[in-house]
Design an enzyme around this catalytic site. Structure first.
Site, PDB file in Angstrom:
ATOM      1  N   LYS A 231      33.224 -39.626  23.828  1.00  0.00           N
ATOM      2  CA  LYS A 231      33.627 -38.223  23.951  1.00  0.00           C
ATOM      3  C   LYS A 231      34.917 -38.154  24.746  1.00  0.00           C
ATOM      4  O   LYS A 231      34.973 -38.668  25.885  1.00  0.00           O
ATOM      5  CB  LYS A 231      32.527 -37.438  24.683  1.00  0.00           C
ATOM      6  CG  LYS A 231      31.306 -37.199  23.828  1.00  0.00           C
ATOM      7  CD  LYS A 231      31.614 -36.176  22.759  1.00  0.00           C
ATOM      8  CE  LYS A 231      30.371 -35.777  21.994  1.00  0.00           C
ATOM      9  NZ  LYS A 231      30.684 -34.834  20.909  1.00  0.00           N
TER      10      LYS A 231
ATOM     11  N   LYS B 272      24.928 -31.316   9.996  1.00  0.00           N
ATOM     12  CA  LYS B 272      24.019 -30.948  11.097  1.00  0.00           C
ATOM     13  C   LYS B 272      23.142 -29.810  10.611  1.00  0.00           C
ATOM     14  O   LYS B 272      23.668 -28.829  10.059  1.00  0.00           O
ATOM     15  CB  LYS B 272      24.792 -30.465  12.325  1.00  0.00           C
ATOM     16  CG  LYS B 272      25.507 -31.559  13.083  1.00  0.00           C
ATOM     17  CD  LYS B 272      26.236 -31.035  14.312  1.00  0.00           C
ATOM     18  CE  LYS B 272      27.025 -32.174  14.949  1.00  0.00           C
ATOM     19  NZ  LYS B 272      27.932 -31.723  16.004  1.00  0.00           N
TER      20      LYS B 272
ATOM     21  N   GLU C 293      36.931 -37.874  15.251  1.00  0.00           N
ATOM     22  CA  GLU C 293      36.130 -36.678  14.950  1.00  0.00           C
ATOM     23  C   GLU C 293      36.777 -35.426  15.539  1.00  0.00           C
ATOM     24  O   GLU C 293      37.088 -35.377  16.728  1.00  0.00           O
ATOM     25  CB  GLU C 293      34.718 -36.878  15.515  1.00  0.00           C
ATOM     26  CG  GLU C 293      33.764 -35.739  15.223  1.00  0.00           C
ATOM     27  CD  GLU C 293      32.320 -36.093  15.565  1.00  0.00           C
ATOM     28  OE1 GLU C 293      31.986 -37.299  15.654  1.00  0.00           O
ATOM     29  OE2 GLU C 293      31.519 -35.157  15.748  1.00  0.00           O
TER      30      GLU C 293
ATOM     31  N   GLU D 253      23.926 -40.211  14.169  1.00  0.00           N
ATOM     32  CA  GLU D 253      23.948 -40.182  15.643  1.00  0.00           C
ATOM     33  C   GLU D 253      22.668 -39.500  16.140  1.00  0.00           C
ATOM     34  O   GLU D 253      22.718 -38.709  17.075  1.00  0.00           O
ATOM     35  CB  GLU D 253      25.201 -39.457  16.138  1.00  0.00           C
ATOM     36  CG  GLU D 253      25.338 -38.040  15.592  1.00  0.00           C
ATOM     37  CD  GLU D 253      26.586 -37.296  16.071  1.00  0.00           C
ATOM     38  OE1 GLU D 253      27.509 -37.935  16.599  1.00  0.00           O
ATOM     39  OE2 GLU D 253      26.621 -36.068  15.907  1.00  0.00           O
TER      40      GLU D 253
END
Ligand code: MUC
Ligand code: MG
Length: 373
Positions: free
Chosen positions: A168, A272, A223, A326
């Site tokens: 991240k 998602k 991403e 993930e």
């Protein structure tokens, strides 16, 4: 008499994380699950779960708004309705309530869990059957500290837990982020795939500079480098660089997926349940991507076990997830409210195979972690 939905309970469940999880827009010390318990007239209970990240810092729904909007608007639309057609109930929710994709996803999961339990089939079976029973799972490095991230990654690699890592970034200056990522990639070498998630933090100019350096450092996937609203910019980045772009916040549903692909995007989409109102919408997006030659990735909104398992059932039916998944959410949490943990091993996780979701609530744990005020 066909069975009907009798009652829908919602609970906020606060679970601490194993360490602070640092993203570009927030640092999480706790994850809040919105648990849905849907009671049907034949005695079957369906479970669902909704999560977001950092209150309102990730998107327009918060755990509290999800609970309130289910209790006030969505549950009354479902109560008294026949349980049998999940498709009809999904359409009913979409006709009467705009947006609120995360809240709708939790209800859709509860409907499918109940349907599966009633018919003695897993959710994957209801969807036509799993193609994969063990799915690859990456780990996200987000402690914010380079050495801690390296130790964390090496430990997980040695334990055969994870061999792919997503870092991240976006909370720091771009040069600092590049140094941080390059050091982690150098420590892991060729044995691991290393990717980054910028969570929209850069503008296009910064992105061009940052991505060029990350590509040179051997990073495999970038991403959501820029704002979700800047679709033309994301298309330009995907055409400019060899390292592929992963669209996350920019693709909420099949319509976004179609628009981005039609405008010349190449790369991958993160699926998602939370973005697409649940399994049905996420698979619609997957089918658009497949038709457009865009690769797929099984994404998480850092769900607990229920949301993670619902996603796994959906992803298991797809022919290919080129970038894996993930679905590590439960591993980021210190404790769980289910009786059995998921089985993570050999760089992936097993798909539970019992009826519905195939998991059970631990009532004592729920009573302990449920928000009481
Ligand atoms: C996101 O944007 O991908 C996924 C992994 C993680 O740490 O945060 C999520 C959200
Ligand atoms: Mg993301």
């Amino acid at each position: 008499m066909p069975e009907v939905i009798e009652r829908i309970e919602t609970h906020l469940v606060d679970l601490p994380t194993i360490r602070p999880h640092r993203l570009s827009m927030t640092t999480m010390a706790c994850q809040t699950l919105v648990l849905v318990r849907m009671h049907h007239s034949d005695g079957v209970e369906g479970l669902g779960e909704a999560t977001t990240i950092g209150g309102l810092s990730y998107g327009a729904e918060s755990p509290e708004s999800i609970k309130c909007n289910i209790d006030t608007y969505l549950a009354p639309l479902l109560i008294g309705q026949p349980s049998a057609s999940v498709n009809a109930l999904r359409a009913r929710m979409n006709r009467h309530v705009r947006g609120n994709a995360i809240a709708k996803s939790a209800l859709e999961t509860a409907l499918l869990d109940a349907q599966g339990k009633r018919q003695g089939l897993s959710i994957a079976d209801l969807l036509g059957g799993a193609r994969h029973n063990h799915l690859p799972v990456l780990w996200t490095l987000a402690s914010g500290d380079t050495h801690q991230d390296i130790d964390e990654a090496l430990q997980r690699f040695d334990d055969r837990r994870h061999c792919d890592f997503k870092i991240k970034i976006g909370a720091n200056a771009v040069d600092d982020d590049v140094r941080h990522v390059a050091a982690i990639k150098a420590a892991l070498g060729e044995r691991a795939s290393v990717r980054v998630d910028v969570n929209q933090a850069w503008n296009e100019t910064t992105a061009v500079r940052g991505i060029a350096a990350l590509q040179d450092a051997g990073i495999d996937l970038i991403e959501q480098a820029i704002s979700a609203r800047e679709m033309p910019g994301l298309v330009r980045l995907s055409q400019r660089f060899q390292v592929p772009m992963l669209a996350d916040e920019a693709v909420q549903d099949a319509c976004d997926g179609f628009t981005l692909a039609a405008n010349g995007f190449s790369g991958a989409y993160a699926l998602k349940l939370a973005k697409s109102c649940g399994i049905g919408g996420a698979l619609e997006l997957a089918h658009v991507a497949q038709a457009a030659g865009i690769s797929l990735y099984g994404g998480t909104m850092l769900e607990g076990t229920i949301g993670t398992v619902a996603s796994l059932h959906a992803w298991s039916t797809l022919p290919e997830l080129a970038w894996g998944t993930e679905m590590f959410g439960p591993l980021l949490l210190r404790d769980d409210i289910m009786t059995e943990p998921l089985r993570y091993h050999d760089f992936g996780v097993d798909l539970p195979c019992g009826p519905g979701l195939g998991v059970q609530l631990d009532e004592d744990k729920l009573a302990h972690y449920r928000r009481k005020h």
